[in-house]
Design a protein around this motif. Structure first.
Motif, PDB file in Angstrom:
ATOM      1  N   PHE A 132       0.834  -1.207   0.000  1.00 28.86           N
ATOM      2  CA  PHE A 132       0.000   0.000   0.000  1.00 28.86           C
ATOM      3  C   PHE A 132       0.867   1.255   0.000  1.00 28.86           C
ATOM      4  O   PHE A 132       0.569   2.228  -0.700  1.00 28.86           O
ATOM      5  N   SER A 133       1.933   1.234   0.776  1.00 28.75           N
ATOM      6  CA  SER A 133       2.837   2.385   0.837  1.00 28.75           C
ATOM      7  C   SER A 133       3.540   2.597  -0.495  1.00 28.75           C
ATOM      8  O   SER A 133       3.767   3.736  -0.919  1.00 28.75           O
ATOM      9  N   TYR A 134       3.899   1.497  -1.155  1.00 26.94           N
ATOM     10  CA  TYR A 134       4.500   1.583  -2.490  1.00 26.94           C
ATOM     11  C   TYR A 134       3.528   2.253  -3.459  1.00 26.94           C
ATOM     12  O   TYR A 134       3.931   3.079  -4.295  1.00 26.94           O
ATOM     13  N   TYR A 135       2.240   1.909  -3.331  1.00 26.40           N
ATOM     14  CA  TYR A 135       1.224   2.469  -4.222  1.00 26.40           C
ATOM     15  C   TYR A 135       0.898   3.928  -3.886  1.00 26.40           C
ATOM     16  O   TYR A 135       0.809   4.778  -4.786  1.00 26.40           O
ATOM     17  N   ALA A 136       0.757   4.242  -2.598  1.00 27.79           N
ATOM     18  CA  ALA A 136       0.225   5.540  -2.189  1.00 27.79           C
ATOM     19  C   ALA A 136       1.270   6.614  -1.927  1.00 27.79           C
ATOM     20  O   ALA A 136       0.971   7.805  -2.013  1.00 27.79           O
ATOM     21  N   PHE A 137       2.499   6.208  -1.581  1.00 24.36           N
ATOM     22  CA  PHE A 137       3.513   7.186  -1.194  1.00 24.36           C
ATOM     23  C   PHE A 137       4.795   7.019  -2.012  1.00 24.36           C
ATOM     24  O   PHE A 137       4.991   6.020  -2.685  1.00 24.36           O
TER      25      PHE A 137
END
Length: 298
Positions: free
Chosen positions: A27-32
């Motif tokens: 999720f962090s790879y996708y969102a940030f």
């Protein structure tokens, strides 16, 4: 000896450690953005996973030890490894293993705290404290109706946030999108365990959530939790916060509702033990497939 020790670690529960770590990273790879580079973020994620799995094994060993000391294992047909009760593994060996394994999350925690943020130390301490109080202390959490939420916070919510922070170096409200389902999925694993063991737990004076709610209401709660998790992804896709590829996680409904069907079809502990496998599979599949969807949708 090895074949006796492995069941003590309760391998099926290790999905509770792997899933939130992968989901938090994806999720962090996708969102940030990863301000210090994707390679370093992946390296930190691997360290977090090793620390979390070690901590989960320690918690499982401690739980087996405390169940043995309290006499809970004596009348339990299934659910515990039984190695201590049979004398195949001594309680002293379990304590020694716990002490040795404790060095892994401690050393990794110190390294991550020094390189990312020292706030990891109090966060890790709280998670470890919850894990030990789950089975130990004057009033173990596992014997109360709060076992599911406590384990969900320590092994789901916290892991997603810790992993997410390692990537983004910021604590964003957006991380609640993966953290809330991860919390519920870890809780569902514990709820499955407690529904299966309801007879034995009740005979030993425990007041677990299924005992307080009643068996059918506990199964209904699990069904609602699963349904919420699937609708959660659909809702965030609808508002544009998630890529449509995240829908692949809906395939986890197959093992999820197989668990529910097993509970409605059987009451015998031996037949219900299969529900532990399908619950762990549902948790792992949901988070793994969602992670794949996030990476594809980047």
């Amino acid at each position: 000896m090895i074949q006796e020790i492995i069941p003590l670690t309760r391998p099926r529960t290790l999905a509770a450690a792997l899933g939130p770590t992968i989901l938090g990273a994806a999720f962090s790879y996708y969102a940030f953005e990863a301000p210090h580079g994707t390679g370093l973020a992946i390296f930190h994620t691997i360290l977090i996973f090793i620390a979390v799995v070690s901590a989960q094994i320690i918690a499982n060993l401690w739980n087996e030890y405390k169940d043995f000391k309290s006499g809970l294992d004596a009348g339990q047909k299934i659910g515990n490894a039984g190695s201590i009760t049979r004398g195949a593994v001594t309680p002293e060996l379990i304590i020694t293993m716990i002490k040795i394994l404790m060095t892994i999350p401690i050393l990794i925690g110190i390294y991550l705290s020094a390189t990312i943020t020292w706030y990891y130390i109090p966060a890790g301490f709280i998670c470890i404290l919850i894990s030990f109080l789950y089975s130990g202390g004057p009033k173990p959490i596992s014997r109360t109706p709060f076992g599911e939420i406590a384990s969900g916070i320590a092994m789901g919510f916290a892991i997603v946030l810790i992993t997410g922070y390692a990537w983004s170096r910021e604590l964003s409200w957006t991380l609640l999108i993966p953290a809330i389902p991860a919390t519920l999925l870890v809780g569902s694993i514990m709820l499955t365990n407690n529904i299966r063991d309801i007879r034995n737990d009740e005979s030993h004076g425990r007041r677990t959530l299924p005992i307080v709610l009643g068996r059918n209401h506990a199964i209904g709660l699990m069904s609602t939790s699963y349904l919420f998790n699937f609708l959660w992804i659909i809702a965030w896709i609808y508002v544009g916060a998630l890529p449509i590829a995240s829908l692949i996680a809906i395939l986890a409904a197959i093992p999820a509702f197989k668990t529910i069907a097993t509970f409605y079809a059987h009451t015998d502990e031996f037949k219900l033990d299969g529900a532990m496998s399908t619950t762990a599979a549902a948790a792992m599949l949901y988070q793994l497939l969602w992670s794949i969807g996030l990476i594809i949708g980047k």
